[in-house]
Enzyme design. Structure first.
Site, PDB file in Angstrom:
ATOM      1  N   SER A 113       0.809  -1.217   0.000  1.00 53.79           N
ATOM      2  CA  SER A 113       0.000   0.000   0.000  1.00 53.79           C
ATOM      3  C   SER A 113       0.845   1.271   0.000  1.00 53.79           C
ATOM      4  O   SER A 113       1.675   1.452  -0.871  1.00 53.79           O
ATOM      5  CB  SER A 113      -0.945  -0.048   1.197  1.00 53.79           C
ATOM      6  OG  SER A 113      -1.850   1.017   1.116  1.00 53.79           O
ATOM      7  N   HIS A 114       0.637   2.113   1.015  1.00 56.45           N
ATOM      8  CA  HIS A 114       1.296   3.420   1.074  1.00 56.45           C
ATOM      9  C   HIS A 114       2.683   3.327   1.704  1.00 56.45           C
ATOM     10  O   HIS A 114       3.370   4.339   1.826  1.00 56.45           O
ATOM     11  CB  HIS A 114       0.427   4.362   1.901  1.00 56.45           C
ATOM     12  CG  HIS A 114       0.119   3.769   3.241  1.00 56.45           C
ATOM     13  ND1 HIS A 114      -0.752   2.700   3.392  1.00 56.45           N
ATOM     14  CD2 HIS A 114       0.595   4.043   4.466  1.00 56.45           C
ATOM     15  CE1 HIS A 114      -0.798   2.360   4.666  1.00 56.45           C
ATOM     16  NE2 HIS A 114       0.012   3.147   5.337  1.00 56.45           N
ATOM     17  N   ASP A 277      -2.388   6.441  -3.537  1.00 48.75           N
ATOM     18  CA  ASP A 277      -1.244   5.823  -2.852  1.00 48.75           C
ATOM     19  C   ASP A 277      -0.592   4.734  -3.703  1.00 48.75           C
ATOM     20  O   ASP A 277      -0.897   4.586  -4.887  1.00 48.75           O
ATOM     21  CB  ASP A 277      -1.691   5.252  -1.509  1.00 48.75           C
ATOM     22  CG  ASP A 277      -2.589   4.038  -1.677  1.00 48.75           C
ATOM     23  OD1 ASP A 277      -3.307   3.981  -2.690  1.00 48.75           O
ATOM     24  OD2 ASP A 277      -2.573   3.150  -0.807  1.00 48.75           O
ATOM     25  N   ASP A 279      -0.865   1.483  -4.124  1.00 49.80           N
ATOM     26  CA  ASP A 279      -1.661   0.518  -4.884  1.00 49.80           C
ATOM     27  C   ASP A 279      -2.986   1.091  -5.374  1.00 49.80           C
ATOM     28  O   ASP A 279      -3.844   0.339  -5.861  1.00 49.80           O
ATOM     29  CB  ASP A 279      -1.904  -0.753  -4.063  1.00 49.80           C
ATOM     30  CG  ASP A 279      -2.652  -0.488  -2.770  1.00 49.80           C
ATOM     31  OD1 ASP A 279      -2.535   0.623  -2.225  1.00 49.80           O
ATOM     32  OD2 ASP A 279      -3.360  -1.387  -2.294  1.00 49.80           O
ATOM     33  N   ASP A 281      -5.608   2.547  -3.869  1.00 45.12           N
ATOM     34  CA  ASP A 281      -6.906   2.435  -3.198  1.00 45.12           C
ATOM     35  C   ASP A 281      -7.219   3.621  -2.292  1.00 45.12           C
ATOM     36  O   ASP A 281      -8.358   3.818  -1.898  1.00 45.12           O
ATOM     37  CB  ASP A 281      -7.074   1.094  -2.466  1.00 45.12           C
ATOM     38  CG  ASP A 281      -6.002   0.836  -1.433  1.00 45.12           C
ATOM     39  OD1 ASP A 281      -5.134   1.708  -1.243  1.00 45.12           O
ATOM     40  OD2 ASP A 281      -6.023  -0.247  -0.821  1.00 45.12           O
ATOM     41  N   ARG A 282      -6.205   4.428  -1.963  1.00 45.04           N
ATOM     42  CA  ARG A 282      -6.467   5.601  -1.116  1.00 45.04           C
ATOM     43  C   ARG A 282      -6.612   6.857  -1.953  1.00 45.04           C
ATOM     44  O   ARG A 282      -6.141   6.895  -3.094  1.00 45.04           O
ATOM     45  CB  ARG A 282      -5.301   5.811  -0.141  1.00 45.04           C
ATOM     46  CG  ARG A 282      -5.143   4.691   0.840  1.00 45.04           C
ATOM     47  CD  ARG A 282      -4.077   5.016   1.866  1.00 45.04           C
ATOM     48  NE  ARG A 282      -4.065   3.975   2.884  1.00 45.04           N
ATOM     49  CZ  ARG A 282      -3.642   4.141   4.126  1.00 45.04           C
ATOM     50  NH1 ARG A 282      -3.168   5.303   4.511  1.00 45.04           N
ATOM     51  NH2 ARG A 282      -3.679   3.155   4.991  1.00 45.04           N
ATOM     52  N   LYS A 376     -11.436  -0.432  -1.676  1.00 45.69           N
ATOM     53  CA  LYS A 376     -11.489   1.013  -1.735  1.00 45.69           C
ATOM     54  C   LYS A 376     -10.791   1.456  -3.012  1.00 45.69           C
ATOM     55  O   LYS A 376      -9.963   0.729  -3.557  1.00 45.69           O
ATOM     56  CB  LYS A 376     -10.912   1.649  -0.490  1.00 45.69           C
ATOM     57  CG  LYS A 376      -9.495   1.299  -0.144  1.00 45.69           C
ATOM     58  CD  LYS A 376      -9.221   1.936   1.207  1.00 45.69           C
ATOM     59  CE  LYS A 376      -7.761   1.945   1.550  1.00 45.69           C
ATOM     60  NZ  LYS A 376      -7.410   0.819   2.404  1.00 45.69           N
TER      61      LYS A 376
END
Ligand code: G16
Length: 541
Positions: A113-114, A277, A279, A281-282, A376
């Site tokens: 992720s982030h 981010d 991947d 999703d944010r 998300k």
């Protein structure tokens, strides 16, 4: 096909956290570490025989090696069709979209992720099931149990597959399809939104927009959607080339890590800025000199969903994670729809969507999405905003301030204390939990505690119960303190303290100043200094 059975021994600590298994790259590079986890995932699926598996990730360091390993293991485990994003790229929401579209039994998404990427940074892997959403708690528990007693994994001998060219490759009985990672997702976005009026806005001269892909996975998606399909000028998308170390930055869309974007929007007088981010999703949303808190963003999108074609007939319901402010609850009440409160983690929204109970959901951790996928979705949230901006002709700040004037404002902040000693963190949480019963009825500076508990969630669809999902302390002046340990860190423990307070006037007040009494009370009740020695949070959002 010659299936090789390789003997292995368990590694401890392969327990998936809030979103899959995240560890340092060097941990994943240990012999059989990745293989053990992947085999445990395959063992948790009823049958891999003849099934389709989707594989892709955010392009971070170790992505390509991991994909080659997974391809060989998937074939040895009986998968008949593998769908792989070109060059190993698939954003998390695109992976969810592809799993659903092609009827896969699930997908392996490679991302931390982030978190930063590179040889000394983080890698991660998560399994998404056939509905496109994160594996359920019971499945992740089963995966973890398997990793603790694993003795073998299956693989085949094969040369590395060329994943850089779109096309089909057959190996033994399996068909490997390397797909354009963007097209299916971009088509889905085009179905949901009013691209016609959005194109008029983005290609016109009166509206200036910038999207920061942070050298992470959304670059190619943003270029296709914003520039090719919506006609935005080329300079609208910055940091668009995915890099395996994200250019040495944290691909985390917040005011600190996306500071360049914030500066461009404010200094150059742009109307709208957004970032996503690692991947994809944010999301972070900003206007000129105006930051939109993710909790407010969820509430505002729900309140204005009627302006978006896919949701114009009304929302089925909404949901938020427990630490997220209650701003969306007020919108749900006005709309006359249900609002569900779930634990932190996207996996808890899946059943509600599959059961047709909710359309929108979101979390304070910069995540917002709908039932178009089961993850998300950063770009979806940005497109929602552009659609609403196009439909209303208002600015970001006008929209948000109008929203507050109708619903009131939920001041919200999160204080993170990172890399604290895990034992001290556990003791601190234990002490806090033990103190909860005695807190109810206590008064601090004229404010009384009305509820103090460990949040438990009963899933209304499958009846499963998840205990110990974070401490909640509610006050009689509308204030709330939430305390939990993060499930996504890779070093020590991260303490998250969430603070929110409803106000009906004085919306321009500084959040940190207004919440100071609540912050001080939280620090006192938790004993942060006493247990961690820390006097200030590392990150404030
Ligand atoms: C993941 C999960 C989110 C969660 C976030 C923070 O996001 O998907 O549901 O809110 O972690 O979790 P924690 O507070 O346990 O660190 P991401 O974007 O990191 O995949």
């Amino acid at each position: 096909m010659n299936r090789n059975v390789i003997e292995t021994t368990p590694y401890s600590g392969q327990k998936p956290g809030t979103s899959g298994l995240r560890k340092k790259v060097r941990v994943f590079q240990q012999p059989n570490y990745l293989e053990n986890f992947v085999q445990a995932v395959f063992d948790s699926i009823d049958s891999c025989q003849g099934q389709t598996l989707v594989v892709g990730g955010d392009g971070r360091y170790f992505n390509r090696e991991a994909i080659q390993t997974i391809i060989k293991m998937a074939i040895a485990n009986g998968f008949e069709r593998l769908i792989i994003g070109q060059s190993g790229i698939l954003s998390t929401p695109a992976a969810s979209c592809v799993i659903r579209k092609y009827g896969a039994v699930g997908g392996l998404v490679l991302s931390a992720s982030h978190n930063p990427g590179g040889p000394d940074e983080d890698f991660g892997i998560k399994f998404n099931r056939a509905n496109g959403g994160p594996a359920s708690e019971s499945q992740t528990d089963s995966i973890h149990q398997t990793t603790e007693r694993i003795t073998r994994y299956f693989t085949i001998d094969a040369e590395p597959i060329d994943i850089d060219r779109v096309g089909e490759i057959r190996i033994h009985d399996a068909l490997i399809k390397v797909i354009d990672p963007v097209a299916d997702y971009a088509d889905l976005m085009q179905e949901l939104f009013d691209f016609h009026s959005m194109k008029q806005l983005l290609s016109g001269t009166n509206f200036k927009f910038r999207f920061d892909a942070m050298h992470a996975v959304t670059g190619p998606y943003a270029q296709e959607i914003f520039i090719n399909r919506l006609g935005a000028p080329k300079e609208s998308v910055i940091n668009a080339t995915p890099k395996d170390d994200f250019g040495g930055h944290h691909p985390d869309p917040n005011l600190v890590h996306a500071a360049d974007l914030v500066q461009q929007v404010n200094v150059q007088g742009l109307d709208f800025g957004a970032a996503s981010d690692g991947d994809g999703d944010r999301n972070m949303i900003i206007g000129h000199q105006f930051y939109v808190n993710p909790c407010d963003s969820l509430a505002l999108l729900a309140a204005n969903a009627d302006k978006i074609p896919a949701y114009a007939n009304g929302l089925k319901g909404v949901a938020r994670s427990m630490p997220t402010s209650r701003a969306v609850d007020r919108v749900a009440e006005k709309l006359g729809i249900n609002c569900y409160e779930t634990p932190t983690g996207w996996k808890f929204f899946g059943n509600l969507m599959d059961d047709g109970r909710i359309s929108f959901c979101g979390e304070e951790s910069f995540g917002t999405s709908s039932d178009h996928v089961r993850e998300k979705d950063g770009l979806w949230a940005v497109l929602c905003w552009i659609n609403i901006l196009a439909a209303t002709g208002q600015s970001v700040s006008e929209l948000v301030q109008d929203h507050w004037s109708i619903y009131g404002k939920d001041l919200f902040t999160r204080h993170d204390y990172e890399s604290i000693d895990s034992d001290s963190a556990a003791k601190m949480m234990e002490r806090l939990t033990l103190s909860l019963d005695g807190l109810v009825g206590e008064t601090y500076h004229g404010v009384s505690v009305t509820l103090a508990d460990q949040f438990s969630y009963s899933d209304p669809v499958d009846g499963s119960v998840s205990h110990n999902q974070g401490v909640r302390i509610l006050l009689d002046n509308g204030g709330r303190i939430v305390v939990r340990l993060s499930g996504t860190g890779t070093e020590g423990a991260t303490l998250r303290v969430y603070l929110d307070q409803f106000i009906e006037e004085g919306f321009q007040t500084d959040t940190q100043v207004a919440l100071k009494p609540l912050i001080d009370l939280a620090n006192q009740l938790i004993g942060i200094k006493e247990f961690t020695g820390r006097t200030e949070p590392d990150v404030v959002t």
